[in-house]
Design a protein around this motif. Sequence first.
Motif, PDB file in Angstrom:
ATOM      1  N   LYS A  94      22.341  -2.211  22.906  1.00  0.00           N
ATOM      2  CA  LYS A  94      21.056  -1.685  23.400  1.00  0.00           C
ATOM      3  C   LYS A  94      20.811  -2.113  24.849  1.00  0.00           C
ATOM      4  CE  LYS A  94      19.041  -1.624  18.810  1.00  0.00           C
ATOM      5  NZ  LYS A  94      18.283  -2.421  17.836  1.00  0.00           N
ATOM      6  N   LYS A 149      11.576   3.711  21.754  1.00  0.00           N
ATOM      7  CA  LYS A 149      12.896   3.340  21.237  1.00  0.00           C
ATOM      8  C   LYS A 149      12.889   1.988  20.539  1.00  0.00           C
ATOM      9  CE  LYS A 149      15.107   5.688  25.142  1.00  0.00           C
ATOM     10  NZ  LYS A 149      15.987   5.541  26.302  1.00  0.00           N
ATOM     11  N   HIS A 180      17.379   8.477  21.648  1.00  0.00           N
ATOM     12  CA  HIS A 180      17.389   7.311  20.749  1.00  0.00           C
ATOM     13  C   HIS A 180      15.993   6.954  20.231  1.00  0.00           C
ATOM     14  CE1 HIS A 180      21.580   6.707  21.813  1.00  0.00           C
ATOM     15  NE2 HIS A 180      21.236   6.809  23.082  1.00  0.00           N
ATOM     16  N   ILE A 181      15.180   7.972  19.949  1.00  0.00           N
ATOM     17  CA  ILE A 181      13.879   7.733  19.317  1.00  0.00           C
ATOM     18  C   ILE A 181      14.115   7.534  17.823  1.00  0.00           C
ATOM     19  CG2 ILE A 181      11.560   8.647  18.899  1.00  0.00           C
ATOM     20  CD1 ILE A 181      12.181   8.165  21.870  1.00  0.00           C
TER      21      ILE A 181
END
Length: 630
Positions: free
Chosen positions: A27, A216, A315-316
């Motif tokens: 991430k 996110k 990337h929700i």
Amino acid sequence: DPGRGNVVGVRWIHTSRCLHDDSKVEKSLRSLKDKNKKLEEGGPVYSPTVDHTIVRRTIGQRVLDEVKHYYHGFRLLWIDTTIAGRMLWQVLNGHPLSRRERRQFLRTCADVFRLLPFLVFIIVPFMEFLLPVALKLFPNMLPSTFETQSKKEERLKTELRVKLEMAKFLQDTVEEIALRNKAAKGNVTEEFSTFFQKIRDSGERPSNEQIIRFSKLFEDELTLDNLTRPQLVALCRLLELQSIGTNNFLRFQLIMKLRAIRADDKLIAEEGVDTLSVNELQAACRVRGMRALGVTEERLREQLQQWLELHLNQHIPTSLLLLSRAMFLPDTLSPADQLKTTLQNLPDIVAKEAQVKVAEMELSQVDNKTKLEATLQEEAAIRQDNKDRELERLADAAERTEFSLSNGDMAKHSETLRDTAPVLEGIKGEEITKEEIDMLSDACTQLKEQKKLLTLEKEELEDLKDDVQEYSEDLKEIKKELSKTGQEKAVQESKASQRLSKRVNRMIGRIGKIITELEQDKVVLDGQMDRPSTPPIGENLISINELITVMRQIQNIPEHKLQSIADALDDNKDGKIDIDDVIKVCVLIDKEDIDINTSQVAEIMVMLQKEEKLQEKEKAQKEQAAKLNN
């Protein structure tokens, strides 16, 4: 209960990362790449929301701030040590950790190693050295159902299981404490606080970029674990899942459904939305809580494409996308506005957790007070969860007692007390109790022992090696991205992470040797000296009849029930099932401590197989890309 969760072994420490889960390092890398890409394109990295005017502090204020910093630091260390010690004691006595407890255990261990890196030299070797003593003192730590032919084999298998789980947990801890930013300040946490205050209190609208960026952070399990019951029920109804049951059951249903949707999203993205027929489009939109009837084909494709863009590219988290649909917001609202309204309705505890995550992900500083507050909040939530589970168990026990006493006049009287609501059409399949899952788990243990299979252990070892390799590659990429902005010297791998990584690599070597020794013993016992070391394809396949026979020996269960359980596990109806897949299903269900039905078991089997295929495909693509780069 010592006999509970026999296949699970020591899985109370480690929860295997799902297909969709990225490590903290991954991430951070993605966040860095996004920033650098925006810088290259000449756009703003993010909208300024914090006033960074330097305020001169007096000597008295500086001293006070330092005192507060160390006070919260020592208090955090004490609370982390207390929590980690309590959970370790729970583990040693054979009580499995829930997902939430396991997450808290990982966080507290990571904090202790981060605050006191030298402990890596003391704790990890000490754990390995005292492992045989621990197994003698705490026999419930591992199942006692191993029916091995020799004490040596039993000792090796026990050592293999424990070391494998220890190594996986330590690798997760490595990724949790991987990077240290010498020049870090708390600007990101301040910015997140200001952002959340805007959408909650002031009514001021943040920028679309900020909404997408901070959305996110609200990961699925974190969000679902903290939703209120009405929110959980609304999500279940939206996804046409059973909405009656305990909160724990509703969460489990939702987590399994979200994993299935994620796997499906990747398959649709790979094949392309344009390849779907109208019926397939309607089914896909309906599963994702979107309008499917009375909508043009163009609109169906458009809304599904938007979903895939938000989920896979932006990337929700899926849970946020579904919550926005469960609130029945107008279609005219932009995706950013829908997400903003959803975030406004999330519980406060989720925001506190997200505040810590954003700082860690963007390599910023998290002050000890914020960490302490997040840890205490989560600890209170865990206590409440455990209290709710205990009340559920007592209610179940009371209900069973009531039914067992219901005869004659008592039966007539009890009719007025029973729930006479009609069974929902969506609920199909025969119920499988926790005890029957345990029985299935025992059957798998016996079959593995009879066949002397180590396929699951080998698969887990390969997954661990892949995690270590990916971690190493991600660190190199992070350094490369940081060098673009001249920050490569400020951000470094932490000392605790370096030391733990070395320990994990040593443990991987030892685990490989144990597997080799067990396989050699098996070859000698079977008298098959010329047999290759790798098992033939399909060796871990068992027939439905084999499974039913063993289950019948363990417990007296009606024949039709045995058959329905076996049929649920045989998704392609060829009469054969993969014993490792059955074990994975048992682990998932046993960890949640719930009763489910055969239809749900069948859905979990299909979901796991989809995930495995996607993992194999992604692995092959990575290997291909690595070859091209070389």
